[in-house]
Every structure is written in structure tokens, then in C-alpha cells.
Design a protein around this motif. Structure first.
Motif, PDB file in Angstrom:
ATOM      1  N   PHE A   1       2.406   3.799   2.189  1.00 25.74           N
ATOM      2  CA  PHE A   1       2.488   4.652   1.018  1.00 25.74           C
ATOM      3  C   PHE A   1       3.149   3.860  -0.095  1.00 25.74           C
ATOM      4  O   PHE A   1       4.153   3.199   0.125  1.00 25.74           O
ATOM      5  N   MET A   2       2.573   3.910  -1.308  1.00 19.91           N
ATOM      6  CA  MET A   2       3.111   3.186  -2.454  1.00 19.91           C
ATOM      7  C   MET A   2       3.778   4.166  -3.417  1.00 19.91           C
ATOM      8  O   MET A   2       3.144   5.102  -3.882  1.00 19.91           O
ATOM      9  N   PHE A   3       5.059   3.941  -3.694  1.00 17.91           N
ATOM     10  CA  PHE A   3       5.794   4.769  -4.651  1.00 17.91           C
ATOM     11  C   PHE A   3       5.550   4.254  -6.061  1.00 17.91           C
ATOM     12  O   PHE A   3       5.155   3.100  -6.258  1.00 17.91           O
ATOM     13  N   ALA A   4       5.811   5.077  -7.055  1.00 17.41           N
ATOM     14  CA  ALA A   4       5.579   4.722  -8.457  1.00 17.41           C
ATOM     15  C   ALA A   4       6.406   3.515  -8.890  1.00 17.41           C
ATOM     16  O   ALA A   4       5.984   2.746  -9.755  1.00 17.41           O
ATOM     17  N   ASP A   5       7.579   3.301  -8.286  1.00 12.43           N
ATOM     18  CA  ASP A   5       8.433   2.173  -8.673  1.00 12.43           C
ATOM     19  C   ASP A   5       8.050   0.864  -7.976  1.00 12.43           C
ATOM     20  O   ASP A   5       8.712  -0.146  -8.133  1.00 12.43           O
ATOM     21  N   GLY A   6       6.963   0.883  -7.185  1.00 13.58           N
ATOM     22  CA  GLY A   6       6.504  -0.314  -6.493  1.00 13.58           C
ATOM     23  C   GLY A   6       7.010  -0.436  -5.067  1.00 13.58           C
ATOM     24  O   GLY A   6       6.594  -1.320  -4.339  1.00 13.58           O
ATOM     25  N   SER A   7       7.923   0.442  -4.655  1.00 11.76           N
ATOM     26  CA  SER A   7       8.403   0.439  -3.267  1.00 11.76           C
ATOM     27  C   SER A   7       7.263   0.855  -2.353  1.00 11.76           C
ATOM     28  O   SER A   7       6.386   1.616  -2.757  1.00 11.76           O
ATOM     29  N   ARG A   8       7.272   0.335  -1.108  1.00 10.56           N
ATOM     30  CA  ARG A   8       6.221   0.664  -0.145  1.00 10.56           C
ATOM     31  C   ARG A   8       6.841   1.164   1.155  1.00 10.56           C
ATOM     32  O   ARG A   8       7.801   0.590   1.644  1.00 10.56           O
ATOM     33  N   PHE A   9       6.232   2.221   1.693  1.00  6.62           N
ATOM     34  CA  PHE A   9       6.630   2.725   3.007  1.00  6.62           C
ATOM     35  C   PHE A   9       5.474   2.499   3.955  1.00  6.62           C
ATOM     36  O   PHE A   9       4.349   2.899   3.684  1.00  6.62           O
ATOM     37  N   ALA A  10       5.752   1.848   5.065  1.00  5.26           N
ATOM     38  CA  ALA A  10       4.744   1.635   6.105  1.00  5.26           C
ATOM     39  C   ALA A  10       5.247   2.335   7.357  1.00  5.26           C
ATOM     40  O   ALA A  10       6.303   2.003   7.882  1.00  5.26           O
ATOM     41  N   GLY A  11       4.502   3.318   7.786  1.00  2.47           N
ATOM     42  CA  GLY A  11       4.877   4.078   8.965  1.00  2.47           C
ATOM     43  C   GLY A  11       3.879   5.198   9.189  1.00  2.47           C
ATOM     44  O   GLY A  11       2.907   5.340   8.450  1.00  2.47           O
ATOM     45  N   ARG A  12       4.107   5.999  10.216  1.00  2.82           N
ATOM     46  CA  ARG A  12       3.195   7.109  10.510  1.00  2.82           C
ATOM     47  C   ARG A  12       3.348   8.198   9.469  1.00  2.82           C
ATOM     48  O   ARG A  12       4.455   8.571   9.097  1.00  2.82           O
ATOM     49  N   MET A  13       2.187   8.685   9.002  1.00  2.00           N
ATOM     50  CA  MET A  13       2.182   9.757   8.019  1.00  2.00           C
ATOM     51  C   MET A  13       1.094  10.749   8.367  1.00  2.00           C
ATOM     52  O   MET A  13       0.104  10.391   8.987  1.00  2.00           O
ATOM     53  N   ARG A  14       1.294  11.988   7.940  1.00  4.64           N
ATOM     54  CA  ARG A  14       0.281  13.022   8.115  1.00  4.64           C
ATOM     55  C   ARG A  14       0.304  13.880   6.859  1.00  4.64           C
ATOM     56  O   ARG A  14       1.352  14.438   6.514  1.00  4.64           O
ATOM     57  N   ASP A  15      -0.822  13.961   6.157  1.00  4.43           N
ATOM     58  CA  ASP A  15      -0.937  14.766   4.932  1.00  4.43           C
ATOM     59  C   ASP A  15       0.118  14.401   3.894  1.00  4.43           C
ATOM     60  O   ASP A  15       0.708  15.266   3.252  1.00  4.43           O
ATOM     61  N   GLY A  16       0.384  13.114   3.744  1.00  2.00           N
ATOM     62  CA  GLY A  16       1.363  12.665   2.749  1.00  2.00           C
ATOM     63  C   GLY A  16       2.807  12.824   3.167  1.00  2.00           C
ATOM     64  O   GLY A  16       3.710  12.578   2.382  1.00  2.00           O
ATOM     65  N   LYS A  17       3.038  13.240   4.408  1.00  2.00           N
ATOM     66  CA  LYS A  17       4.391  13.458   4.894  1.00  2.00           C
ATOM     67  C   LYS A  17       4.745  12.425   5.942  1.00  2.00           C
ATOM     68  O   LYS A  17       3.948  12.126   6.824  1.00  2.00           O
ATOM     69  N   ALA A  18       5.942  11.872   5.812  1.00  2.44           N
ATOM     70  CA  ALA A  18       6.409  10.866   6.769  1.00  2.44           C
ATOM     71  C   ALA A  18       6.652  11.504   8.123  1.00  2.44           C
ATOM     72  O   ALA A  18       7.176  12.617   8.206  1.00  2.44           O
TER      73      ALA A  18
END
Length: 141
Positions: A1-18
Motif C-alpha cells: 500500500f502506498m501512502f500519499a507521503d511516499g511511505s509504503r506498507f507491505a503486508g496482508r491486506m483485505r479491502d484496504g485494511k491491514a
């Protein structure tokens, strides 16, 4: 998932939820994190629980990248004719913002480099224009 500030989250997600633990890359640091259950990352940049700091992200600084197709030059260049292509050697640099959907914040550090961008958000020609304005010699998507 890419945040607006350029930070990235890599992990399991479902419907946009971590869902559980993952890796957050923010301002050059990699963190093993866990968000609150059912935290909707699309709505807000919620602060996660930081479990540990990880080693710095490994990014190549040099690479030889074969060109698979290019159309450049005048009308006399035929499809499949790559005689006009020249070799490009350069260090890799990551665009900020990574999607290159607006003028690049780190333009001063991109001059003479091959710039890596993420696909999406805007057309490839717009991304390329931002890379060219920053002085990049090539763009890798």
C-alpha cells in the motif's frame, strides 16, 4: 500500500485494511509494524505499533537493463529497427514521489541517473516529463 507521503506498507491486506504484521518503509527507514485490527489505511495514515527497526532497504546502485522496444527518431525508423539505440550507463535512483505523478521532490539528486518510478496515477509520458525535467537520463517502471 502506498501512502500519499511516499511511505509504503507491505503486508496482508483485505479491502484496504491491514491484517496483521507487515513492513513499513518511511523516510528511508524500514520498520516491522502492526496496525490496529481493521485499520483502514485508505482513510487515514494511522500510526502503527513499531515492533522493530529492520536493516536498510537494499537498492541497486548500478544495473544494465536491456531495452525491449523503443520508437525514437524520424519517420525513416522502422518498427523492429533498433539501430538508433545507444547504450546508457548510469546509477539508479528512486523518484520521490515514487509514482512520479507530480514534479519530483528529489530532482537535484536525479541528474544523470536512471530513475525508477512506480506505474499508475498518471500517464507514462507525464512521468517521463518529470524525470526529464529533473535531469534523469532514463526511466524504469
Amino acid at each position: 500500500f502506498m501512502f500519499a507521503d511516499g511511505s509504503r506498507f507491505a503486508g496482508r491486506m483485505r479491502d484496504g485494511k491491514a491484517c496483521g504484521k507487515g513492513t513499513l518503509t518511511r523516510q528511508g527507514k524500514r520498520l516491522r509494524v502492526e496496525y490496529e485490527p481493521e485499520c483502514d489505511l485508505r482513510k487515514a495514515h494511522a500510526d502503527p505499533v513499531v515492533l522493530e527497526e529492520l536493516a536498510a532497504e537494499c537498492i541497486l546502485t548500478e544495473a544494465r537493463i536491456p531495452v525491449s522496444s523503443v520508437m525514437k527518431g524520424g519517420h525513416d525508423v522502422q518498427p523492429g529497427d533498433f539501430s538508433h539505440i545507444r547504450s546508457i550507463d548510469g546509477k539508479l535512483a528512486v523518484a520521490r514521489p515514487f509514482r512520479a505523478n507530480r514534479p519530483l521532490l528529489n530532482a537535484s539528486s536525479l541528474k544523470g541517473k536512471v530513475v525508477v518510478v512506480q506505474r499508475g496515477a498518471v500517464t507514462l509520458s507525464r512521468k517521463l516529463r518529470y524525470v526529464q525535467h529533473a535531469g534523469g537520463i532514463a526511466m524504469v517502471i
